[in-house]
Design an enzyme around this catalytic site. Structure first.
Site, PDB file in Angstrom:
ATOM      1  N   GLN A  12      35.933  34.176  35.003  1.00 35.13           N
ATOM      2  CA  GLN A  12      36.531  33.601  33.782  1.00 35.13           C
ATOM      3  C   GLN A  12      37.909  32.992  34.075  1.00 35.13           C
ATOM      4  OE1 GLN A  12      35.617  35.689  29.865  1.00 35.13           O
ATOM      5  NE2 GLN A  12      35.900  37.433  31.215  1.00 35.13           N
ATOM      6  N   ALA A  60      37.286  40.370  41.135  1.00 33.90           N
ATOM      7  CA  ALA A  60      37.370  41.801  40.812  1.00 33.90           C
ATOM      8  C   ALA A  60      35.973  42.365  40.631  1.00 33.90           C
ATOM      9  CB  ALA A  60      38.176  42.016  39.530  1.00 33.90           C
ATOM     10  N   TYR A 125      36.868  52.382  36.978  1.00 39.05           N
ATOM     11  CA  TYR A 125      37.382  51.010  37.094  1.00 39.05           C
ATOM     12  C   TYR A 125      38.920  51.018  37.062  1.00 39.05           C
ATOM     13  CZ  TYR A 125      38.848  46.398  35.339  1.00 39.05           C
ATOM     14  OH  TYR A 125      39.492  45.213  35.138  1.00 39.05           O
ATOM     15  N   LYS A 129      41.589  49.836  39.987  1.00 31.28           N
ATOM     16  CA  LYS A 129      42.605  48.796  39.764  1.00 31.28           C
ATOM     17  C   LYS A 129      44.014  49.362  40.005  1.00 31.28           C
ATOM     18  CE  LYS A 129      41.950  45.070  38.374  1.00 31.28           C
ATOM     19  NZ  LYS A 129      41.680  43.782  39.098  1.00 31.28           N
ATOM     20  N   TRP A 150      41.405  42.328  27.679  1.00 26.86           N
ATOM     21  CA  TRP A 150      40.442  41.783  26.709  1.00 26.86           C
ATOM     22  C   TRP A 150      40.232  40.280  26.907  1.00 26.86           C
ATOM     23  CZ3 TRP A 150      40.882  44.320  21.196  1.00 26.86           C
ATOM     24  CH2 TRP A 150      40.940  45.714  21.331  1.00 26.86           C
TER      25      TRP A 150
HETATM   26  N1  LIG Z   1      37.505  40.757  31.822  1.00 27.91           N
HETATM   27  C1  LIG Z   1      38.467  41.442  31.197  1.00 27.91           C
HETATM   28  O1  LIG Z   1      38.400  41.689  29.985  1.00 27.91           O
HETATM   29  C2  LIG Z   1      39.663  41.932  31.975  1.00 27.91           C
HETATM   30  C3  LIG Z   1      40.602  42.753  31.321  1.00 27.91           C
HETATM   31  C4  LIG Z   1      41.753  43.145  32.018  1.00 27.91           C
HETATM   32  C5  LIG Z   1      41.954  42.724  33.327  1.00 27.91           C
HETATM   33  N2  LIG Z   1      41.018  41.953  33.946  1.00 27.91           N
HETATM   34  C6  LIG Z   1      41.282  41.534  35.325  1.00 27.91           C
HETATM   35  O2  LIG Z   1      41.524  40.118  35.306  1.00 27.91           O
HETATM   36  C7  LIG Z   1      41.032  39.522  36.507  1.00 27.91           C
HETATM   37  C8  LIG Z   1      40.086  38.377  36.170  1.00 27.91           C
HETATM   38  O3  LIG Z   1      39.004  38.892  35.389  1.00 27.91           O
HETATM   39  P1  LIG Z   1      37.760  37.979  34.946  1.00 27.91           P
HETATM   40  O4  LIG Z   1      37.257  38.508  33.657  1.00 27.91           O
HETATM   41  O5  LIG Z   1      38.133  36.539  35.091  1.00 27.91           O
HETATM   42  O6  LIG Z   1      36.726  38.362  36.096  1.00 27.91           O
HETATM   43  P2  LIG Z   1      35.199  37.932  36.227  1.00 27.91           P
HETATM   44  O7  LIG Z   1      34.876  36.851  35.258  1.00 27.91           O
HETATM   45  O8  LIG Z   1      34.385  39.190  36.241  1.00 27.91           O
HETATM   46  O9  LIG Z   1      35.185  37.292  37.673  1.00 27.91           O
HETATM   47  C9  LIG Z   1      35.332  38.077  38.819  1.00 27.91           C
HETATM   48  C10 LIG Z   1      34.919  37.219  40.003  1.00 27.91           C
HETATM   49  O10 LIG Z   1      34.989  38.043  41.176  1.00 27.91           O
HETATM   50  C11 LIG Z   1      33.949  37.627  42.026  1.00 27.91           C
HETATM   51  N3  LIG Z   1      33.555  38.665  42.966  1.00 27.91           N
HETATM   52  C12 LIG Z   1      33.368  39.988  42.723  1.00 27.91           C
HETATM   53  N4  LIG Z   1      32.933  40.588  43.847  1.00 27.91           N
HETATM   54  C13 LIG Z   1      32.842  39.626  44.814  1.00 27.91           C
HETATM   55  C14 LIG Z   1      32.458  39.609  46.165  1.00 27.91           C
HETATM   56  N5  LIG Z   1      32.048  40.732  46.802  1.00 27.91           N
HETATM   57  N6  LIG Z   1      32.502  38.444  46.850  1.00 27.91           N
HETATM   58  C15 LIG Z   1      32.898  37.295  46.234  1.00 27.91           C
HETATM   59  N7  LIG Z   1      33.283  37.237  44.951  1.00 27.91           N
HETATM   60  C16 LIG Z   1      33.250  38.394  44.240  1.00 27.91           C
HETATM   61  C17 LIG Z   1      32.778  37.364  41.086  1.00 27.91           C
HETATM   62  O11 LIG Z   1      31.889  36.521  41.753  1.00 27.91           O
HETATM   63  P3  LIG Z   1      30.416  36.197  41.156  1.00 27.91           P
HETATM   64  O12 LIG Z   1      30.687  35.284  39.989  1.00 27.91           O
HETATM   65  O13 LIG Z   1      29.718  35.536  42.276  1.00 27.91           O
HETATM   66  O14 LIG Z   1      29.835  37.535  40.761  1.00 27.91           O
HETATM   67  C18 LIG Z   1      33.473  36.692  39.896  1.00 27.91           C
HETATM   68  O15 LIG Z   1      33.459  35.295  40.010  1.00 27.91           O
HETATM   69  C19 LIG Z   1      40.399  40.669  37.307  1.00 27.91           C
HETATM   70  O16 LIG Z   1      41.353  41.165  38.215  1.00 27.91           O
HETATM   71  C20 LIG Z   1      40.111  41.718  36.258  1.00 27.91           C
HETATM   72  O17 LIG Z   1      40.089  43.034  36.808  1.00 27.91           O
HETATM   73  C21 LIG Z   1      39.885  41.551  33.306  1.00 27.91           C
END
Ligand SMILES: NC(=O)c1ccc[n+]([C@@H]2O[C@H](COP(=O)([O-])OP(=O)(O)OC[C@H]3O[C@@H](n4cnc5c(N)ncnc54)[C@H](OP(=O)(O)O)[C@@H]3O)[C@@H](O)[C@H]2O)c1
Length: 299
Positions: A12, A60, A125, A129, A150
């Protein structure tokens, strides 16, 4: 010219970062098809090949429920990979931008968490982190550690899209009303990240800006208030739904037992980043309309 490498470019936040990071220099995006980030030899080889001045890690292991069963998998990406990136950054005088989460806190505080509050995660999780955060600090690299919460966007899986899907297919449904946080748009996170990096690159004293910041929308809502706002706004934009906000029932989180315990309060104080980078962060509702328009266009 600075060399910038982005990991997690299909996620995202990663997807949105691809639009604006090229403004800062020579840019390379890395997704799973280029490097499996669980393979640290491949990651190190990629870093040696690209020789980045700035590493942005938007990758992540985000499967909060699965992490309860597969904690080592979560640790590999959320902790050990981050350690590899941070140590590379420290050894090569590069900057590391890394994202963390409200889930590092236990959610018991009556007031929004600030950057001086100590992590105390409730689930696997969050623990993975929190370990990633420790690895960044321990490496001594220059960093922007941006805690957010979120996240939603028109891409990927997120609460906003789930609610719109429920509202389109059900006549009523329930949403948890006793957990609060700040819905935060992926494009806002990406744009603010680039703005902060721009300020760092053009600052006389870059190191003073290295640190942990809370990068979340201003204001707070419960999941129930968030869902109600989404449905109301979607209807006003002409998105066809089966329900109005009156058909959403507020329920306690205890009515939805999950493997991973969630924090009651995910509220993060975002004053530090606003003051340090001289920016104004809008209310959480501001970006929702734009995202809903994107979702409406995608059908
Ligand atoms: N989502 C939330 O609500 C939330 C809330 C608080 C903090 N965060 C943090 O904000 C950051 C961005 O979150 P987001 O929601 O944008 O994350 P996301 O949409 O889940 O994207 C995570 C990306 O990591 C890639 N990934 C995971 N394992 C991998 C691997 N082994 N090799 C290559 N790529 C890999 C995934 O690839 P694939 O697409 O190929 O699977 C995906 O594109 C993260 O650090 C997350 O922990 C998220």
């Amino acid at each position: 010219m600075k060399k910038i490498v982005l990991f997690g470019s299909n996620g995202q936040v990663g997807w949105e970062l691809q639009r604006s990071l090229p403004l800062l220099g020579d840019f390379a995006a890395c997704d799973r098809s280029k490097v499996d980030l669980a393979d640290f030899d491949a990651v190190s080889a990629y870093l040696r090949q690209e020789r980045p001045d700035i590493i942005v890690n938007a990758a992540a292991y985000n499967a909060v429920e699965l992490a309860e069963t597969y904690e080592q998998d979560a640790e590999r990406i959320n902790f050990l990979l981050v350690k590899v990136l941070a140590e590379y950054a420290a050894e090569n005088n590069a900057w590391l931008v890394h994202y963390s989460t409200d889930y590092v806190f236990n959610g018991a505080s009556d007031i929004p968490y600030d950057e001086t509050d100590l992590p105390d995660p409730l689930n696997a999780y969050g623990r993975s982190k929190a370990l990633g955060e420790v690895a960044v600090a321990a490496s001594g690299c220059n960093h922007l550690l941006l805690r957010t919460s979120w996240i939603y966007s028109s891409r990927g899986r997120n609460f906003a899209k789930t609610i719109l899907n429920l509202a389109a297919t059900k006549t009523e449904f329930s949403v948890v009303s006793d957990q609060t946080g700040a819905p935060t748009c992926a494009s806002f996170i990406a744009d603010t990240t680039v703005l902060c990096l721009y300020r760092i690159l053009n600052s006389a004293d870059t190191q003073s800006l290295s640190g942990t910041y809370h990068l979340v929308s201003s204001g707070y809502a419960s999941w129930y208030e968030y869902a109600s706002y989404l449905v109301t706004e979607a209807l006003s934009l002409g998105i066809p739904l089966n329900c109005t906000e009156k058909d959403i029932r507020p329920v306690s989180g205890s009515e939805y037992p999950t493997k991973a315990v969630r924090p009651i309060s995910s509220r993060l104080n975002n004053s530090k980043i606003q003051n340090a980078f001289n920016i104004i962060i809008p209310d959480w509702k501001t970006y929702i309309k734009r995202t809903l328009s994107d979702i409406a266009r995608q059908g």
